[in-house]
Design an enzyme around this catalytic site. Structure first.
Site, PDB file in Angstrom:
ATOM      1  N   GLY A  47      39.705  46.517  39.014  1.00 43.23           N
ATOM      2  CA  GLY A  47      39.596  46.831  40.199  1.00 43.23           C
ATOM      3  C   GLY A  47      40.249  48.072  40.882  1.00 43.23           C
ATOM      4  O   GLY A  47      39.184  48.378  42.003  1.00 43.23           O
ATOM      5  N   ILE A  63      47.234  61.552  35.551  1.00 46.55           N
ATOM      6  CA  ILE A  63      45.779  60.619  35.834  1.00 46.55           C
ATOM      7  C   ILE A  63      46.185  60.920  37.506  1.00 46.55           C
ATOM      8  O   ILE A  63      46.962  59.973  38.035  1.00 46.55           O
ATOM      9  CB  ILE A  63      45.098  60.143  34.891  1.00 46.55           C
ATOM     10  CG1 ILE A  63      45.110  60.146  33.835  1.00 46.55           C
ATOM     11  CG2 ILE A  63      43.655  59.716  35.457  1.00 46.55           C
ATOM     12  CD1 ILE A  63      44.507  61.382  32.943  1.00 46.55           C
ATOM     13  N   LEU A 109      43.977  41.731  39.626  1.00 43.69           N
ATOM     14  CA  LEU A 109      44.820  40.766  40.152  1.00 43.69           C
ATOM     15  C   LEU A 109      44.134  39.982  41.625  1.00 43.69           C
ATOM     16  O   LEU A 109      44.138  39.666  41.998  1.00 43.69           O
ATOM     17  CB  LEU A 109      46.015  41.193  40.754  1.00 43.69           C
ATOM     18  CG  LEU A 109      47.770  41.028  39.795  1.00 43.69           C
ATOM     19  CD1 LEU A 109      48.768  41.296  40.606  1.00 43.69           C
ATOM     20  CD2 LEU A 109      47.885  39.194  40.085  1.00 43.69           C
ATOM     21  N   TYR A 113      59.217  51.477  32.658  1.00 45.12           N
ATOM     22  CA  TYR A 113      57.866  51.740  32.015  1.00 45.12           C
ATOM     23  C   TYR A 113      57.271  52.416  30.892  1.00 45.12           C
ATOM     24  O   TYR A 113      57.309  52.120  30.525  1.00 45.12           O
ATOM     25  CB  TYR A 113      57.295  52.756  33.613  1.00 45.12           C
ATOM     26  CG  TYR A 113      55.694  53.220  33.521  1.00 45.12           C
ATOM     27  CD1 TYR A 113      54.896  52.564  34.093  1.00 45.12           C
ATOM     28  CD2 TYR A 113      55.863  54.734  32.696  1.00 45.12           C
ATOM     29  CE1 TYR A 113      53.548  52.643  33.543  1.00 45.12           C
ATOM     30  CE2 TYR A 113      54.168  54.962  32.929  1.00 45.12           C
ATOM     31  CZ  TYR A 113      52.948  53.979  33.330  1.00 45.12           C
ATOM     32  OH  TYR A 113      51.910  54.177  33.161  1.00 45.12           O
ATOM     33  N   LEU A 123      35.561  43.291  28.476  1.00 47.37           N
ATOM     34  CA  LEU A 123      36.482  42.976  29.527  1.00 47.37           C
ATOM     35  C   LEU A 123      37.421  43.910  29.659  1.00 47.37           C
ATOM     36  O   LEU A 123      38.020  44.437  28.819  1.00 47.37           O
ATOM     37  CB  LEU A 123      37.125  41.909  28.989  1.00 47.37           C
ATOM     38  CG  LEU A 123      38.484  41.400  29.938  1.00 47.37           C
ATOM     39  CD1 LEU A 123      37.744  40.827  31.017  1.00 47.37           C
ATOM     40  CD2 LEU A 123      39.407  40.245  28.317  1.00 47.37           C
ATOM     41  N   VAL A 124      37.702  44.654  30.831  1.00 50.22           N
ATOM     42  CA  VAL A 124      38.548  45.205  31.465  1.00 50.22           C
ATOM     43  C   VAL A 124      39.452  44.615  32.746  1.00 50.22           C
ATOM     44  O   VAL A 124      39.007  44.211  33.025  1.00 50.22           O
ATOM     45  CB  VAL A 124      37.197  46.154  32.310  1.00 50.22           C
ATOM     46  CG1 VAL A 124      38.270  47.524  32.218  1.00 50.22           C
ATOM     47  CG2 VAL A 124      36.444  47.008  30.998  1.00 50.22           C
ATOM     48  N   THR A 125      41.364  44.438  31.598  1.00 53.80           N
ATOM     49  CA  THR A 125      41.938  43.911  32.874  1.00 53.80           C
ATOM     50  C   THR A 125      41.987  45.582  33.437  1.00 53.80           C
ATOM     51  O   THR A 125      42.119  46.584  33.292  1.00 53.80           O
ATOM     52  CB  THR A 125      42.844  43.697  32.242  1.00 53.80           C
ATOM     53  OG1 THR A 125      43.762  44.975  31.152  1.00 53.80           O
ATOM     54  CG2 THR A 125      42.593  42.845  30.712  1.00 53.80           C
ATOM     55  N   GLY A 126      42.949  44.934  34.725  1.00 51.43           N
ATOM     56  CA  GLY A 126      43.192  45.813  35.918  1.00 51.43           C
ATOM     57  C   GLY A 126      41.220  47.168  36.558  1.00 51.43           C
ATOM     58  O   GLY A 126      41.779  47.941  36.844  1.00 51.43           O
ATOM     59  N   ASP A 181      46.117  37.258  36.507  1.00 48.99           N
ATOM     60  CA  ASP A 181      47.324  38.357  36.396  1.00 48.99           C
ATOM     61  C   ASP A 181      47.794  38.314  34.532  1.00 48.99           C
ATOM     62  O   ASP A 181      47.706  37.265  34.471  1.00 48.99           O
ATOM     63  CB  ASP A 181      48.227  37.241  37.115  1.00 48.99           C
ATOM     64  CG  ASP A 181      49.778  37.841  36.505  1.00 48.99           C
ATOM     65  OD1 ASP A 181      49.716  38.420  36.000  1.00 48.99           O
ATOM     66  OD2 ASP A 181      50.375  37.335  37.608  1.00 48.99           O
TER      67      ASP A 181
HETATM   68  N1  LIG Z   1      47.489  56.800  36.580  1.00 51.28           N
HETATM   69  C1  LIG Z   1      47.662  57.930  35.757  1.00 51.28           C
HETATM   70  O1  LIG Z   1      48.806  59.261  35.469  1.00 51.28           O
HETATM   71  C2  LIG Z   1      48.331  56.622  34.388  1.00 51.28           C
HETATM   72  C3  LIG Z   1      49.606  58.032  32.937  1.00 51.28           C
HETATM   73  C4  LIG Z   1      49.072  57.152  32.449  1.00 51.28           C
HETATM   74  C5  LIG Z   1      49.118  55.433  31.786  1.00 51.28           C
HETATM   75  N2  LIG Z   1      48.489  54.898  32.870  1.00 51.28           N
HETATM   76  C6  LIG Z   1      48.316  53.548  32.676  1.00 51.28           C
HETATM   77  O2  LIG Z   1      46.566  53.504  33.150  1.00 51.28           O
HETATM   78  C7  LIG Z   1      46.827  51.790  33.498  1.00 51.28           C
HETATM   79  C8  LIG Z   1      45.867  51.948  34.686  1.00 51.28           C
HETATM   80  O3  LIG Z   1      46.607  52.445  36.188  1.00 51.28           O
HETATM   81  P1  LIG Z   1      45.895  53.805  37.126  1.00 51.28           P
HETATM   82  O4  LIG Z   1      46.387  54.798  37.293  1.00 51.28           O
HETATM   83  O5  LIG Z   1      44.443  52.926  37.453  1.00 51.28           O
HETATM   84  O6  LIG Z   1      46.943  52.738  38.325  1.00 51.28           O
HETATM   85  P2  LIG Z   1      46.227  51.286  39.468  1.00 51.28           P
HETATM   86  O7  LIG Z   1      47.575  51.206  39.968  1.00 51.28           O
HETATM   87  O8  LIG Z   1      45.574  52.524  40.065  1.00 51.28           O
HETATM   88  O9  LIG Z   1      45.144  50.640  39.182  1.00 51.28           O
HETATM   89  C9  LIG Z   1      46.803  49.123  37.882  1.00 51.28           C
HETATM   90  C10 LIG Z   1      45.200  47.797  37.767  1.00 51.28           C
HETATM   91  O10 LIG Z   1      45.472  46.888  37.280  1.00 51.28           O
HETATM   92  C11 LIG Z   1      45.896  45.798  38.726  1.00 51.28           C
HETATM   93  N3  LIG Z   1      47.016  44.724  38.121  1.00 51.28           N
HETATM   94  C12 LIG Z   1      48.342  45.459  38.497  1.00 51.28           C
HETATM   95  N4  LIG Z   1      48.621  44.453  37.943  1.00 51.28           N
HETATM   96  C13 LIG Z   1      48.413  43.044  37.195  1.00 51.28           C
HETATM   97  C14 LIG Z   1      48.317  41.829  36.846  1.00 51.28           C
HETATM   98  N5  LIG Z   1      49.534  42.017  36.876  1.00 51.28           N
HETATM   99  N6  LIG Z   1      47.346  41.669  36.163  1.00 51.28           N
HETATM  100  C15 LIG Z   1      45.836  42.044  36.235  1.00 51.28           C
HETATM  101  N7  LIG Z   1      45.717  42.903  37.158  1.00 51.28           N
HETATM  102  C16 LIG Z   1      47.339  43.589  37.407  1.00 51.28           C
HETATM  103  C17 LIG Z   1      46.297  46.304  40.166  1.00 51.28           C
HETATM  104  O11 LIG Z   1      45.878  45.725  40.360  1.00 51.28           O
HETATM  105  C18 LIG Z   1      45.529  47.463  39.345  1.00 51.28           C
HETATM  106  O12 LIG Z   1      43.647  47.654  40.253  1.00 51.28           O
HETATM  107  C19 LIG Z   1      47.530  51.263  33.682  1.00 51.28           C
HETATM  108  O13 LIG Z   1      48.777  50.639  32.715  1.00 51.28           O
HETATM  109  C20 LIG Z   1      48.983  52.922  33.571  1.00 51.28           C
HETATM  110  O14 LIG Z   1      49.890  52.477  33.512  1.00 51.28           O
HETATM  111  C21 LIG Z   1      48.141  55.485  34.343  1.00 51.28           C
END
Ligand SMILES: NC(=O)c1ccc[n+]([C@@H]2O[C@H](COP(=O)([O-])OP(=O)(O)OC[C@H]3O[C@@H](n4cnc5c(N)ncnc54)[C@H](O)[C@@H]3O)[C@@H](O)[C@H]2O)c1
Length: 246
Positions: free
Chosen positions: A14, A187, A37, A154, A9-12, A60
């Site tokens: 999308g 990232i 979401l 954050y 299972l992977v949240t987020g 969510d």
């Molecule tokens: N990109 C970076 O540099 C970075 C650095 C450190 C940590 N992170 C962490 O990595 C994870 C992924 O980040 P990313 O860069 O892929 O961001 P992203 O914004 O591309 O993806 C985040 C996803 O989470 C989903 N989401 C948001 N709120 C939600 C909710 N309430 N329920 C379910 N889904 C929800 C969004 O729709 C989106 O698809 C996050 O936890 C972020 O904090 C990212």
């Protein structure tokens, strides 16, 4: 690191890091439940996966009811709990501490920290009941360790995820359930695309490896933590940050 027969299972899932995790786990033959979401984005991720019986669920993570419904759909389809959970859903609502709105603080904590708690609590409860020796991977952040200007909400949420992960590892170890955190640096995803170029240049100058990371860099670490190759690792915080924050 084959994951044949494993359900993940992977949240987020999308987009961004979550999508890369779905792709890499499915390449190792795991069946993947993509939740987000945004259901359209879940379905796009699903289409990019190999032809196993995967599932997309709109959910969510900050709502206990929505998380409960998501697990009901999973049990309905697979008749079992996942072996692997990757908590990647996350948001930012940046602003200086002295001007930060209470609502922006609460929302970030609700999604990043409470969401990780809700999904872990439900998922680990099912793993325990079904005797599944699972692996849970929580995506925290390097700034949860170092702090970061403009991110009081954050950084607090991600420091919370690191502490939560350690407690979960201590409580769930006796059931053979492992819980670890990954601390990404900067990232290249939609989340960091929102950072102004000037700020990004400053950040890159501080990264020992001299460039931003890619979602795959995080996903491969998740794959390792999800697989039996890491079977003696729990409660760890693994930095994948190009040397930032060491
Ligand atoms: N990109 C970076 O540099 C970075 C650095 C450190 C940590 N992170 C962490 O990595 C994870 C992924 O980040 P990313 O860069 O892929 O961001 P992203 O914004 O591309 O993806 C985040 C996803 O989470 C989903 N989401 C948001 N709120 C939600 C909710 N309430 N329920 C379910 N889904 C929800 C969004 O729709 C989106 O698809 C996050 O936890 C972020 O904090 C990212």
């Amino acid at each position: 690191m084959g994951l044949s027969g494993k359900l993940a299972l992977v949240t987020g899932g999308g987009r961004g890091i979550g999508r890369a995790v779905c792709q890499i786990l499915s390449r190792e033959n795991a069946q993947v439940i993509v939740t987000d979401l945004n259901l359209d984005n879940c379905n796009q991720t699903l289409q990019s996966l190999s032809q196993l019986s995967h599932l997309a669920v709109q959910s969510d993570v900050s709502s206990s009811n929505s998380v409960k419904l998501c697990f009901e759909q999973i049990l309905d389809k697979y008749k079992r709990a996942p072996d692997i959970i990757v908590n990647s859903a996350g948001i930012t609502k940046d602003g200086f501490l002295l001007r930060m709105k209470e609502q922006d603080f609460d929302q970030v904590i609700d999604v990043n920290l409470k969401g990780t708690f809700l999904v872990t609590q439900t998922g680990a409860g099912l793993m325990k009941d079904q005797g599944i020796q699972g692996s849970i991977v929580n995506i925290a952040s390097i700034v949860g360790k170092t702090g970061n200007i403009g991110q009081a909400n954050y950084t607090a949420s991600k420091a919370g995820v690191i502490g939560f992960t350690k407690t979960a590892a201590k409580e769930l170890g006796k059931f053979g359930i492992r819980v670890n955190a990954v601390l990404p640096g900067f990232i290249q995803t939609a989340m960091t695309d929102a950072v102004p170029d000037k700020v990004k240049e400053k950040i890159v100058a501080e990264i020992p490896l001299g460039h931003l990371g890619q979602p795959e860099d995080i996903a491969y670490t998740c794959l390792f933590l999800a697989s039996s190759r890491s079977k003696y690792i729990t409660g760890a915080s693994i930095e994948v940050a190009g040397g930032l924050g060491v």
